[in-house]
Design an enzyme around this catalytic site. Structure first.
Site, PDB file in Angstrom:
ATOM      1  N   ARG A   1      -1.637   7.649  -4.256  1.00  0.00           N
ATOM      2  CA  ARG A   1      -2.459   6.531  -3.673  1.00  0.00           C
ATOM      3  C   ARG A   1      -3.876   7.238  -3.485  1.00  0.00           C
ATOM      4  O   ARG A   1      -4.000   8.217  -2.846  1.00  0.00           O
ATOM      5  CB  ARG A   1      -1.983   6.170  -2.335  1.00  0.00           C
ATOM      6  CG  ARG A   1      -2.502   5.057  -1.608  1.00  0.00           C
ATOM      7  CD  ARG A   1      -1.564   4.656  -0.445  1.00  0.00           C
ATOM      8  NE  ARG A   1      -1.841   5.449   0.663  1.00  0.00           N
ATOM      9  CZ  ARG A   1      -1.017   5.325   1.758  1.00  0.00           C
ATOM     10  NH1 ARG A   1       0.113   4.553   1.879  1.00  0.00           N
ATOM     11  NH2 ARG A   1      -1.162   5.990   2.926  1.00  0.00           N
ATOM     12  N   ASP A   2      -5.009   6.504  -3.511  1.00  0.00           N
ATOM     13  CA  ASP A   2      -6.202   6.655  -3.122  1.00  0.00           C
ATOM     14  C   ASP A   2      -6.696   8.096  -3.550  1.00  0.00           C
ATOM     15  O   ASP A   2      -7.106   8.927  -2.941  1.00  0.00           O
ATOM     16  CB  ASP A   2      -6.557   6.609  -1.688  1.00  0.00           C
ATOM     17  CG  ASP A   2      -7.873   6.402  -1.353  1.00  0.00           C
ATOM     18  OD1 ASP A   2      -8.808   6.503  -2.207  1.00  0.00           O
ATOM     19  OD2 ASP A   2      -8.118   6.291  -0.096  1.00  0.00           O
TER      20      ASP A   2
ATOM     21  N   ASP B   1      -9.290   5.424  10.914  1.00  0.00           N
ATOM     22  CA  ASP B   1      -9.619   5.515   9.466  1.00  0.00           C
ATOM     23  C   ASP B   1      -9.048   6.964   8.847  1.00  0.00           C
ATOM     24  O   ASP B   1      -8.765   7.237   7.741  1.00  0.00           O
ATOM     25  CB  ASP B   1     -10.794   5.355   8.931  1.00  0.00           C
ATOM     26  CG  ASP B   1     -11.569   4.077   8.992  1.00  0.00           C
ATOM     27  OD1 ASP B   1     -10.831   3.128   8.984  1.00  0.00           O
ATOM     28  OD2 ASP B   1     -12.697   4.023   9.399  1.00  0.00           O
TER      29      ASP B   1
ATOM     30  N   TYR C   1       0.696  -1.041   0.013  1.00  0.00           N
ATOM     31  CA  TYR C   1      -0.044  -0.305   0.142  1.00  0.00           C
ATOM     32  C   TYR C   1       0.913   1.144   0.042  1.00  0.00           C
ATOM     33  O   TYR C   1       1.124   1.802   1.067  1.00  0.00           O
ATOM     34  CB  TYR C   1      -0.990  -0.122   1.312  1.00  0.00           C
ATOM     35  CG  TYR C   1      -2.039   0.944   1.421  1.00  0.00           C
ATOM     36  CD1 TYR C   1      -2.930   1.300   0.209  1.00  0.00           C
ATOM     37  CD2 TYR C   1      -2.185   1.827   2.489  1.00  0.00           C
ATOM     38  CE1 TYR C   1      -3.794   2.364   0.437  1.00  0.00           C
ATOM     39  CE2 TYR C   1      -3.240   2.581   2.581  1.00  0.00           C
ATOM     40  CZ  TYR C   1      -4.075   2.800   1.520  1.00  0.00           C
ATOM     41  OH  TYR C   1      -4.860   3.788   1.524  1.00  0.00           O
TER      42      TYR C   1
ATOM     43  N   SER D   1      -6.236   8.937   3.437  1.00  0.00           N
ATOM     44  CA  SER D   1      -5.290   7.851   3.237  1.00  0.00           C
ATOM     45  C   SER D   1      -4.127   8.277   2.214  1.00  0.00           C
ATOM     46  O   SER D   1      -3.630   7.477   1.775  1.00  0.00           O
ATOM     47  CB  SER D   1      -5.816   6.567   2.746  1.00  0.00           C
ATOM     48  OG  SER D   1      -7.228   6.901   1.955  1.00  0.00           O
TER      49      SER D   1
ATOM     50  N   ASP E   1      -8.134   0.351  -2.624  1.00  0.00           N
ATOM     51  CA  ASP E   1      -8.516   1.743  -3.364  1.00  0.00           C
ATOM     52  C   ASP E   1      -8.214   2.231  -4.592  1.00  0.00           C
ATOM     53  O   ASP E   1      -8.454   3.167  -4.956  1.00  0.00           O
ATOM     54  CB  ASP E   1      -8.969   2.720  -2.194  1.00  0.00           C
ATOM     55  CG  ASP E   1      -9.842   2.378  -1.046  1.00  0.00           C
ATOM     56  OD1 ASP E   1     -10.194   1.418  -0.969  1.00  0.00           O
ATOM     57  OD2 ASP E   1      -9.338   3.260  -0.248  1.00  0.00           O
TER      58      ASP E   1
HETATM   59  C1  LIG Z   1     -15.163  -1.842   2.200  1.00  0.00           C
HETATM   60  O1  LIG Z   1     -14.217  -0.945   2.131  1.00  0.00           O
HETATM   61  C2  LIG Z   1     -14.469   0.329   1.993  1.00  0.00           C
HETATM   62  C3  LIG Z   1     -13.235   1.070   1.861  1.00  0.00           C
HETATM   63  O2  LIG Z   1     -12.314   0.527   1.310  1.00  0.00           O
HETATM   64  C4  LIG Z   1     -15.634   0.819   2.908  1.00  0.00           C
HETATM   65  O3  LIG Z   1     -15.883   2.318   2.581  1.00  0.00           O
HETATM   66  C5  LIG Z   1     -16.959  -0.050   2.849  1.00  0.00           C
HETATM   67  O4  LIG Z   1     -17.745   0.290   3.778  1.00  0.00           O
HETATM   68  C6  LIG Z   1     -16.523  -1.597   2.950  1.00  0.00           C
HETATM   69  N1  LIG Z   1     -17.608  -2.358   2.838  1.00  0.00           N
HETATM   70  C7  LIG Z   1     -17.969  -3.292   3.567  1.00  0.00           C
HETATM   71  C8  LIG Z   1     -19.255  -4.016   3.201  1.00  0.00           C
HETATM   72  O5  LIG Z   1     -17.460  -3.269   4.827  1.00  0.00           O
END
Ligand SMILES: *[C@@H]1O[C@H](CO)[C@@H](O)[C@H](O)[C@H]1NC(C)=O
Ligand SMILES: *[C@@H]1O[C@H](CO)[C@@H](O)[C@H](O)[C@H]1NC(C)=O
Ligand SMILES: CC(=O)N[C@H]1CO[C@H](CO)[C@@H](O)[C@@H]1O
Length: 489
Positions: free
Chosen positions: A212-213, A444, A207, A219, A260
């Site tokens: 990135r992102d 996050d 990562y 992030s 991402d």
């Molecule tokens: C999956 O990951 C994304 C971030 O990458 C997040 O926003 C999302 O809620 C996640 N989905 C689930 C189903 O957990």
């Protein structure tokens, strides 16, 4: 209290090695009384004047060893060295790093050799890499959980937190520096735990992509989408990962590749200039890393595919088939095993209350299970040869408080989901594993609006506040995840 034990933060404390009680080196005063409220591997803790304090000497058996000054306990005399650095020889006991006494450890073998663990024969993954192996427990996370436990007083919560130390999660190589610090150390430790025919699987998240992102701020990484940073990504990051993986060839390794990134190539190229600018670097970097790492027989890679409420819509899935098959083909002869979904997200595995309609903005994949089932079909028909999935279940056990499924930051109502396991769902042979990719408790993104990396999502109503910067320990979020765990801890 001792929130995280990054070796870097610790040099400053080393000077205090001659403290009169064990806690001074951890930044806490010695107690004047001896009323014990909590005991951990460092020693006995009391509380005085509203602050933690240490009681007496260390609980470790010896008069102390060099690693205590760095925030790690001393090993018992039977520990074998699994890693050596400028400080000395490290062992692992009870899932945590420990220091081996210099010169003095029992009968010999002490030393600078870095030990008796040398990689054996080349291992080859055939089939599901999560199957039939032991999952490596990350000692750094264990130390973070110990730090969290020290801040808790409720005994049932403490019992839940302790269980977290029995489960594996992924190790994030999110900067060149962290990769250099953690990749080899953990590979070597996993190797030392590998005995006979039982292989120990370590999962790393790659990562550090240039730019990135591109659609989010919290992030953003250290490398920008420009030619010189793209060259650094190859020479200082991917090439080093390749070299270390080639050395540790007798153990299975899973790589989760660049969360991402390709998902942004599917949905955000037109709307976000930063994503348009990143496109060529993303594609070139994927081709490079798949060529290099995708040919190693003991390594299985999964490319990140966002999650149900990102690529789940019919038109997005169709575009995704094109973007991902192109990226994979460009890395030939390297191969990928499959795809990782829902890394760091909160979307539930199954939510029968949702269906395609106005509530889900007409997404026909409103939960992760339906998303993976649809992606399996679409990717297979897009011509991708190896289509297997892993699902991050570290935080999707409980429906969070959010009112819109796109909310991703510090969601309140978070709960740990299914425990890491291979082949979790019968009838879905293409689902390799549930695994904890995002460690519960690591933030996050910050909720501080004045911070450079502040992202609007982290200020939303259902984002827990106050929150620290991405990757920092977030005690409240961790505690809520424990309370809401499903199944319960
Ligand atoms: C999956 O990951 C994304 C971030 O990458 C997040 O926003 C999302 O809620 C996640 N989905 C689930 C189903 O957990
Ligand atoms: C790329 O970005 C880095 C900052 O990460 C900067 O130091 C470097 O000069 C930039 N290179 C080019 C070619 O713009
Ligand atoms: C648990 C927690 O901190 N929840 C907070 C999340 O953010 C909302 C809105 O700022 C607060 O009301 C909650 O208390």
């Amino acid at each position: 209290m001792k929130a995280s034990f990054a070796l870097t933060a610790i040099a400053a404390l080393a000077a205090k090695a001659s403290a009169s009680c064990f806690s001074e080196r951890l930044g806490y005063p010695c107690c004047s009384g001896n009323n014990v409220v909590y005991t951990d591997s460092d020693g006995q803790w009391g509380v005085e004047n509203g602050n933690w304090c240490g009681i007496g000497g260390s609980t470790s058996q010896s008069a102390g060893c060099w690693s205590q000054a760095l925030g790690y306990p001393c090993c018992t005399s039977t520990s074998i060295p699994v890693y050596t650095d400028g400080d000395g020889d490290w062992g692992v006991e009870n899932g945590n790093w420990c220091g081996i006494q210099k010169g003095g450890s029992s009968s010999g073998g002490s030393s600078s050799s870095g030990g008796n663990v040398t990689p054996g024969e080349q291992y080859t993954i055939t089939g599901n890499p999560f199957s039939g192996v032991k999952f490596f427990i990350n000692p750094y996370y264990t130390a973070e959980v110990d730090g969290a436990i020290a801040q808790m007083s409720d005994s049932s919560l403490i019992a839940k937190a302790k269980k977290m130390k029995e489960y594996s999660n992924a190790i994030w190589l999110d900067t060149i520096k962290n990769m250099n610090e953690w990749l080899e150390k953990n590979l070597k430790t996993a190797l030392a735990e590998q005995s006979g025919s039982t292989k120990v699987l370590t999962v790393f998240v790659v990562y550090d992509l240039p730019g990135r992102d591109c659609h989010a701020l919290a992030s953003n990484g250290e490398l920008l989408a420009n030619d010189s940073d793209a060259a650094r990504y190859k020479s200082e990051y991917i090439d080093v990962i390749e070299e270390k993986l080639k050395t540790y060839k007798s153990q299975p390794v899973v790589l989760i590749v660049e969360p991402d990134s390709l998902a942004n190539m599917v949905t955000n190229i037109e709307s976000t200039p930063a994503c348009a600018a990143s496109e060529k670097y993303y594609l070139d970097a994927h081709a490079y890393l798949i060529k290099k790492l995708g040919v190693l027989p003991h390594v299985a890679m999964y490319l990140d595919i966002g999650h149900a409420f990102w690529l789940g819509w019919d038109d997005n899935r169709e575009k995704a088939g094109k973007v991902y098959s192109k990226a994979i083909a460009s890395g030939s002869p390297g191969k990928v095993r499959g795809f990782a979904s829902n890394v760091s997200n909160y979307t539930p595995w199954e939510d029968p209350t949702l269906s395609r309609g106005p509530d889900t903005e007409w997404n026909s994949c409103p939960d992760e299970k339906r998303y993976i089932q649809a992606m399996y079909k679409d990717f297979t028909s897009a011509g991708i040869k190896s289509v297997y999935f892993i699902e991050d279940t570290s935080r999707n056990g409980h429906k969070t408080d959010r009112t819109h499924p796109g909310e991703w930051c510090n969601q309140t109502g978070v709960g740990i989901g299914a425990r890491p396991q291979a082949n979790p769902v019968s009838g879905m042979d293409y689902l390799d594993a549930f695994y904890w990719v995002k460690p519960l408790g690591e933030s996050d993104g910050t909720s501080d609006e004045s911070a450079k990396r502040f992202d609007g999502y982290c200020g939303h109503a259902t984002a827990m506040k106050p929150a620290p910067e991405a990757g920092q320990w977030f005690q409240k979020h961790f505690e809520q995840g424990l309370e809401n765990a499903n199944p319960p801890l």
